[in-house]
Design a protein around this motif. Sequence first.
Motif, PDB file in Angstrom:
ATOM      1  N   TYR A 265      44.279  32.349  32.957  1.00 21.52           N
ATOM      2  CA  TYR A 265      44.153  33.568  33.745  1.00 21.52           C
ATOM      3  C   TYR A 265      45.451  34.350  33.689  1.00 21.52           C
ATOM      4  CZ  TYR A 265      40.434  30.832  36.045  1.00 21.52           C
ATOM      5  OH  TYR A 265      39.330  30.066  36.308  1.00 21.52           O
TER       6      TYR A 265
ATOM      7  N   VAL B 297      40.956  35.908  41.845  1.00 13.53           N
ATOM      8  CA  VAL B 297      40.191  34.675  42.051  1.00 13.53           C
ATOM      9  C   VAL B 297      40.557  34.049  43.396  1.00 13.53           C
ATOM     10  CG1 VAL B 297      39.935  32.310  41.195  1.00 13.53           C
ATOM     11  CG2 VAL B 297      39.782  34.223  39.616  1.00 13.53           C
TER      12      VAL B 297
ATOM     13  N   ILE C 261      36.914  32.425  44.455  1.00 10.03           N
ATOM     14  CA  ILE C 261      36.105  32.092  43.279  1.00 10.03           C
ATOM     15  C   ILE C 261      36.743  30.883  42.616  1.00 10.03           C
ATOM     16  CG2 ILE C 261      35.244  32.915  41.072  1.00 10.03           C
ATOM     17  CD1 ILE C 261      35.488  35.770  42.162  1.00 10.03           C
ATOM     18  N   ASP C 262      35.952  29.848  42.355  1.00  8.20           N
ATOM     19  CA  ASP C 262      36.519  28.663  41.712  1.00  8.20           C
ATOM     20  C   ASP C 262      36.361  28.740  40.194  1.00  8.20           C
ATOM     21  OD1 ASP C 262      33.816  28.293  41.622  1.00  8.20           O
ATOM     22  OD2 ASP C 262      33.847  26.220  42.293  1.00  8.20           O
ATOM     23  N   SER C 263      37.012  27.812  39.503  1.00  6.09           N
ATOM     24  CA  SER C 263      37.059  27.862  38.040  1.00  6.09           C
ATOM     25  C   SER C 263      35.683  27.637  37.408  1.00  6.09           C
ATOM     26  CB  SER C 263      38.059  26.844  37.499  1.00  6.09           C
ATOM     27  OG  SER C 263      37.687  25.540  37.892  1.00  6.09           O
TER      28      SER C 263
ATOM     29  N   VAL D 180      33.921  30.894  37.341  1.00  4.31           N
ATOM     30  CA  VAL D 180      34.441  31.761  36.284  1.00  4.31           C
ATOM     31  C   VAL D 180      33.845  31.367  34.935  1.00  4.31           C
ATOM     32  CG1 VAL D 180      36.514  32.482  35.056  1.00  4.31           C
ATOM     33  CG2 VAL D 180      36.568  32.248  37.533  1.00  4.31           C
TER      34      VAL D 180
ATOM     35  N   SER E 156      44.371  35.784  38.491  1.00  9.08           N
ATOM     36  CA  SER E 156      44.649  34.664  39.383  1.00  9.08           C
ATOM     37  C   SER E 156      44.647  35.116  40.844  1.00  9.08           C
ATOM     38  CB  SER E 156      45.986  34.037  39.017  1.00  9.08           C
ATOM     39  OG  SER E 156      46.239  32.922  39.811  1.00  9.08           O
TER      40      SER E 156
END
Length: 125
Positions: free
Chosen positions: A51, A59, A64-66, A69, A56
């Motif tokens: 990111y 998010v 928002i979690d990985s 994404v 970053s």
Amino acid sequence: MKFTQRLAYYLSGFAIGLIILMFFLNGKEASCDYGPNARTVKNISSKTIHYSAKVSNFVTNHFIDSSTVVNLIRYGNVNFSKSNTELDSCKIYHIDNVYKEKAIELSVENCDSIAKILVMSYVNE
């Protein structure tokens, strides 16, 4: 040989071929990604995703979690008219998707070994 006999031979051979195919492809992750959108998304998803600082912060601020994404990329639509695919080293793709009933845009730099998300934003914010 009558038509019904030929059809029976054909169908029995076809069924045996399907069974053999199912035996060999069972448990393998075989896929048919022939469209440009599917190939691009699969290529980006197979790499380590980094990111930018701006992404970053986005998010973190929007919780928002990985994995979300990754799913936004995997199930998104690549907008090739906004993308810059003419670059030599790292092409930049624009991906559109929806998250929590809001349209979201991602700009992803796709290099040889990594994919870096440069911009992530809601469309109407």
